[in-house]
Motif scaffolding. Structure first.
Motif, mmCIF file in Angstrom:
data_model
loop_
_atom_site.group_PDB
_atom_site.id
_atom_site.type_symbol
_atom_site.label_atom_id
_atom_site.label_comp_id
_atom_site.label_asym_id
_atom_site.label_seq_id
_atom_site.Cartn_x
_atom_site.Cartn_y
_atom_site.Cartn_z
ATOM 1 N N GLY A 154 100.537 39.444 24.603
ATOM 2 C CA GLY A 154 101.180 38.660 25.653
ATOM 3 C C GLY A 154 102.528 38.105 25.234
ATOM 4 O O GLY A 154 103.486 38.120 26.011
ATOM 5 N N CYS A 169 96.591 36.372 31.334
ATOM 6 C CA CYS A 169 97.987 36.663 30.964
ATOM 7 C C CYS A 169 98.991 36.509 32.109
ATOM 8 O O CYS A 169 100.083 35.986 31.899
ATOM 9 C CB CYS A 169 98.085 38.062 30.356
ATOM 10 S SG CYS A 169 97.543 38.110 28.635
ATOM 11 N N PRO A 170 98.698 36.954 33.348
ATOM 12 C CA PRO A 170 99.700 36.783 34.414
ATOM 13 C C PRO A 170 100.075 35.331 34.632
ATOM 14 O O PRO A 170 101.235 35.013 34.901
ATOM 15 C CB PRO A 170 98.984 37.364 35.645
ATOM 16 C CG PRO A 170 97.963 38.287 35.105
ATOM 17 C CD PRO A 170 97.510 37.682 33.815
ATOM 18 N N ASP A 175 98.769 42.331 34.826
ATOM 19 C CA ASP A 175 99.800 41.636 34.033
ATOM 20 C C ASP A 175 101.187 42.170 34.381
ATOM 21 O O ASP A 175 102.135 41.417 34.631
ATOM 22 C CB ASP A 175 99.563 41.839 32.535
ATOM 23 C CG ASP A 175 98.277 41.196 32.051
ATOM 24 O OD1 ASP A 175 97.633 40.501 32.851
ATOM 25 O OD2 ASP A 175 97.937 41.399 30.878
#
Length: 641
Positions: A101, A273-274, A598
């Motif tokens: 990430g 993660c997004p 993501d």
């Protein structure tokens, strides 16, 4: 500032060790599977993923104890659940997604930061000093005020200076965002970081590199790049409900199917993660876009506040007006004549840094008057200047500044756009000088744009006289006016405004306190207004009022994109979790699919680099400047006395 570009392989290994460790473990597991050593592969992947999960859990517990609920809990449970049901490849993919990430954010932020990076990389490095008949090359940092420098065609101006040749053109786009060349005449200021035109010119340095305009902007950019917006932490607001909903969905799927693997299949699609990456990328893109328009925003928090502005307050002189006053009338009191009054006032104004003082001196010079030296001089900020000239004590400035000596200055009748400078000699009122400072042609259009963007209230806060302030306000349709304010009065006035957040736009040293006190302070024209620029949350490098509306527009677009990116990540995850709850997405496929989520959220966040194409209306003054091929006068903005 630390570069955000993805580094070379050896540097990348040092910077992202967990990413490369995960890749090596993944290759080892695949190799073990290839030789039919499934048990060894399962143990290798499970032990490694479990160790990462425990390390992440330890940090999560520390955050929870500090009262910070984050999204790591979903990742930890997803890893442990996939290990528990034997989906060790999915566990490795989740670990890779989490560890990668930061690298993904660095790559996206590198794109978003392009304008800021370009500004930093263009800092002047070299100068050419004229010594007798020789040209000596030296580092820009070695230049001292007073040095005569040669700037060759297409070279960067190394430090701020005064043009010594009759005329020259400079590209100031990296400072102001204006693509047209700026025409400078002998005696005018040339800004460091601007690019010389087609002819070599000479300048006299007036500052070192550290004190020059370009380095001031670089310092603002570095401060902006290091900041973190509250919205970046807005993902944490979604953390608790999103975590609860994800666990509820996964638990329901397990309960309904009786298959514990269904729990893991749902949770691999709930990794965060997004939410963690999209908002920072969007705000870096917004700051980069602002820099492209010559607006240096010091942090993502400022962009978020700009998006929500409901009240805009403006200084008058040099902000709503052009800041280039000219003398239009002299009204002496007997026994003084016009020339005597103007000569005395201009002699005292020699010791003032105020631009009204420059206008008075210019008028005296145009009449061929001789200015006298002072034995003593002192400037009272925002009020005026006092000097002892020829044995007489001269005061020049505001009406109340003259009245403080016991004089009784009569109120000067003024026309719209005019302002009065009062003169006292030896405690007696000696007369007034009337100067005209016209409203910027694009001021009304800028206020209209701000109203269209949702700013409900417009306010004028000025140190000028009430008559002048109300005439300008009436011309622009501003109904709330507070005149005759000292810097401390402006601070109190901003604090009392009801519609929050409040934007304050001003220039000059006297506006520094109120710019710092407002929810968002914007300094107009960083040239010569160092204190205002340092106190403000954003600085408009060009002397262009319309960019205030551009800044609000960029803030609103950036906030929309950041929120959309967060919500997009959540929506896609929820839809996929529901599909996985019915057993249609295996764990490994789900982990890979989450990587696409993501990517979608990050690509959406990068839209903050580009706006919807709108640019607020320009006034007649800007159009005239375009026809003339110049960006602006380069004169210092006028702080109201």
């Amino acid at each position: 500032m630390r570069s955000r570009k993805i580094p070379r392989i050896p540097d990348a290994v040092r910077r992202y060790p967990l990413v490369f460790a995960t890749l090596l473990i993944g290759l080892a597991v695949l190799a073990l599977l290839a030789v039919d050593a499934g048990t060894a592969a399962a143990w290798t992947a499970s032990l490694y993923a479990g160790a990462v999960a425990l390390q992440t859990a330890a940090g999560m517990v520390r955050n929870i104890r500090a009262g910070k609920w984050g999204l790591d809990i979903l990742a930890v449970i997803a890893i442990l659940s996939t290990i528990a049901v034997g989906e060790y490849l999915a566990a490795l993919i989740i670990v890779l997604m989490l560890s990668g990430g930061e690298a993904l954010e660095d790559y996206a932020a590198g794109r978003a930061r392009s304008e800021l990076d370009a500004l930093l990389e263009r800092a002047p490095q070299q100068a050419h000093r004229l010594e007798a008949d020789a040209v000596v090359d030296l580092a820009a940092t070695d230049v001292r005020p007073g040095d005569i420098l040669l700037v060759r065609p297409a070279e960067l101006v190394p430090v701020d200076g005064i043009l010594l040749d009759p005329a020259a053109e400079f590209d100031e786009s990296s400072l102001t965002g204006e693509s047209l060349p700026a025409l400078r005449s002998a005696g005018e200021t040339v800004l460091s970081g601007s690019v010389n035109g087609t002819a070599a010119v000479r300048i006299r340095a007036t500052a070192t590199t550290a004190d020059s305009q370009y380095q001031r902007i670089v310092a603002l950019v570095q401060e902006a790049a290091a900041s973190r917006a509250p919205l970046v932490r807005l993902a944490d607001r979604y953390a608790l409900p999103f975590t609860g909903l994800s666990l509820l969905t996964a638990g329901a799927a397990w309960l309904a199917s009786g298959d514990p693997g269904r729990f893991a299949e749902v949770l691999v699609l709930a990794t965060p993660c997004p939410l963690l990456i999209a908002a920072p990328v969007a705000f870096m893109g917004g700051m980069s876009r602002a820099a492209r328009h010559g607006i240096i925003v010091k942090g993502g928090a400022t962009l978020e506040q700009l998006a929500r502005i409901r009240t805009a307050a403006f200084d008058k002189t040099g902000t709503l007006t052009s800041g280039r006053p000219e003398l239009v009338a002299v009204h002496p009191q007997p026994p003084f004549t016009e020339d005597e009054l103007l000569a005395l006032a201009a002699s005292a104004e020699q010791y003032s840094s105020h631009v009204l003082a420059a206008a008075v001196q210019s008028a005296a010079a145009a009449r061929g008057l001789t200015l006298l030296p002072a034995h003593y001089a002192s400037e009272a900020a925002t009020n005026g200047v006092e000097a002892l000239i020829g044995g007489r004590r001269i005061r020049v400035g505001k009406q109340r500044f003259i009245a403080a000596t016991g004089a009784a200055p009569a109120e000067q009748a003024l026309q719209p756009g005019e302002l009065a400078v009062y003169v006292g000699v030896e405690g007696s009122f000696a007369g007034t000088l009337v100067l005209s400072d016209t409203v910027r042609p694009n001021a009304a259009a800028t206020l209209t744009d701000l109203r269209r963007l949702g700013v409900r209230s417009m306010v004028m806060l000025t140190g000028d006289a009430a008559g002048t302030a109300h005439s300008v306000a009436q011309e622009l349709g501003i109904t709330q006016v507070s005149a005759g304010l000292l810097p401390a009065d402006k601070v109190r006035a901003v604090a009392a405004l009801p519609g929050r957040p409040v934007l304050m736009v001003g220039d000059g040293v006297n506006d520094a306190p109120v710019l710092a006190a407002a929810d968002v302070g914007i300094a107009m024209g960083a040239r010569g207004a160092t204190a205002a620029g340092e106190s403000a949350d954003a600085v408009i490098a060009a002397d262009d009022l319309s960019r205030v509306a551009v800044a609000v527009d960029i803030g609103q677009h950036t906030l929309r994109v950041a929120l959309q990116s967060i919500r997009l990540g959540i929506a896609l995850s929820l839809v996929l979790m529901l599909v996985a709850a019915f057993g249609y997405i295996p764990a490994v496929a789900g982990a890979l699919t989450q990587e696409l989520v993501d990517l979608a959220a990050i690509l959406n966040a990068l839209r903050a680099l580009h706006g919807p194409g709108h640019r607020p209306a320009r006034g007649a003054e800007r159009h005239k400047d375009r026809r003339a091929g110049i960006m602006g006068s380069g004169r210092r903005p006028v702080p109201g006395r």
